[in-house]
Design a protein around this motif. Sequence first.
Motif, PDB file in Angstrom:
ATOM      1  N   ALA A  92       0.869  -1.178   0.000  1.00  0.00           N
ATOM      2  CA  ALA A  92       0.000   0.000   0.000  1.00  0.00           C
ATOM      3  C   ALA A  92       0.901   1.222   0.000  1.00  0.00           C
ATOM      4  O   ALA A  92       2.068   1.137   0.382  1.00  0.00           O
ATOM      5  CB  ALA A  92      -0.883  -0.002   1.253  1.00  0.00           C
ATOM      6  N   PRO A  93       0.376   2.365  -0.405  1.00  0.00           N
ATOM      7  CA  PRO A  93       1.215   3.566  -0.365  1.00  0.00           C
ATOM      8  C   PRO A  93       1.340   4.085   1.069  1.00  0.00           C
ATOM      9  O   PRO A  93       0.453   3.878   1.904  1.00  0.00           O
ATOM     10  CB  PRO A  93       0.436   4.558  -1.227  1.00  0.00           C
ATOM     11  CG  PRO A  93      -0.990   4.129  -1.090  1.00  0.00           C
ATOM     12  CD  PRO A  93      -0.956   2.636  -0.959  1.00  0.00           C
ATOM     13  N   TYR A  94       2.445   4.721   1.342  1.00  0.00           N
ATOM     14  CA  TYR A  94       2.576   5.475   2.593  1.00  0.00           C
ATOM     15  C   TYR A  94       1.989   6.842   2.315  1.00  0.00           C
ATOM     16  O   TYR A  94       2.382   7.513   1.352  1.00  0.00           O
ATOM     17  CB  TYR A  94       4.040   5.615   3.010  1.00  0.00           C
ATOM     18  CG  TYR A  94       4.623   4.351   3.595  1.00  0.00           C
ATOM     19  CD1 TYR A  94       4.170   3.863   4.818  1.00  0.00           C
ATOM     20  CD2 TYR A  94       5.628   3.653   2.937  1.00  0.00           C
ATOM     21  CE1 TYR A  94       4.705   2.702   5.354  1.00  0.00           C
ATOM     22  CE2 TYR A  94       6.166   2.497   3.472  1.00  0.00           C
ATOM     23  CZ  TYR A  94       5.698   2.030   4.681  1.00  0.00           C
ATOM     24  OH  TYR A  94       6.225   0.878   5.216  1.00  0.00           O
ATOM     25  N   LEU A  95       1.022   7.247   3.145  1.00  0.00           N
ATOM     26  CA  LEU A  95       0.346   8.522   2.935  1.00  0.00           C
ATOM     27  C   LEU A  95       0.525   9.435   4.136  1.00  0.00           C
ATOM     28  O   LEU A  95       0.428   8.992   5.283  1.00  0.00           O
ATOM     29  CB  LEU A  95      -1.159   8.303   2.697  1.00  0.00           C
ATOM     30  CG  LEU A  95      -1.540   7.430   1.502  1.00  0.00           C
ATOM     31  CD1 LEU A  95      -3.049   7.325   1.389  1.00  0.00           C
ATOM     32  CD2 LEU A  95      -0.947   7.993   0.218  1.00  0.00           C
ATOM     33  N   ARG A  96       0.741  10.698   3.849  1.00  0.00           N
ATOM     34  CA  ARG A  96       0.874  11.721   4.887  1.00  0.00           C
ATOM     35  C   ARG A  96      -0.230  12.746   4.648  1.00  0.00           C
ATOM     36  O   ARG A  96      -0.207  13.468   3.645  1.00  0.00           O
ATOM     37  CB  ARG A  96       2.258  12.364   4.789  1.00  0.00           C
ATOM     38  CG  ARG A  96       2.609  13.278   5.911  1.00  0.00           C
ATOM     39  CD  ARG A  96       4.081  13.664   5.850  1.00  0.00           C
ATOM     40  NE  ARG A  96       4.468  14.269   4.587  1.00  0.00           N
ATOM     41  CZ  ARG A  96       4.383  15.568   4.330  1.00  0.00           C
ATOM     42  NH1 ARG A  96       3.911  16.402   5.244  1.00  0.00           N
ATOM     43  NH2 ARG A  96       4.757  16.043   3.163  1.00  0.00           N
TER      44      ARG A  96
END
Length: 182
Positions: free
Chosen positions: A83-87
Amino acid sequence: MRIATRFVSRAAASSMVVAAALALVGFQAAEQTASAATKKAPSAVTCTTANTKLTVTKVSRPINHLLLKATNTGSRTCYAYYAPYLRAGADAQAPLAWAEESTPQAVVTLEPGQSAYAGITTSTPDGEGGTKAKTLGVYFTNKKANGTNKEKTLKLPKGGVFFNSTATVTYWQDNAKDALFW
């Protein structure tokens, strides 16, 4: 009669030798073609912000969800791992949690021009705290689940979106419907 039998036997033996030689030549040619094709075929790479176009959109259903879309803009197949790392927002201290129940059966593989999708739950009534974020920072992951490349910052729709402690992101999916199911 004996002469005719010997002639037939020699002719058959000669034919078998010729057939074997042709088969060997054909096998060698096929092997050379296969190895040449293997050398020329580009290998797949990890999807990154450098070889994909990212967009984020607000969806009407389910409520409090966003859809992240990654389209392979490169010339080689790429893998969208995990999964993407999201901020959420420029001041976010930690990435959004991954929705483990959304793990696909296989790594999502993107041919040039194809897209992968991740669903983002921004908040739920059970969540605590929260803030309105105007941007979303995105990092891809490699096969070891580490962040790759550099962050791509996207503007969130409608001047910002509210995120609370229950915000999560799905694993990459090969279609939007599956990404928004979780």
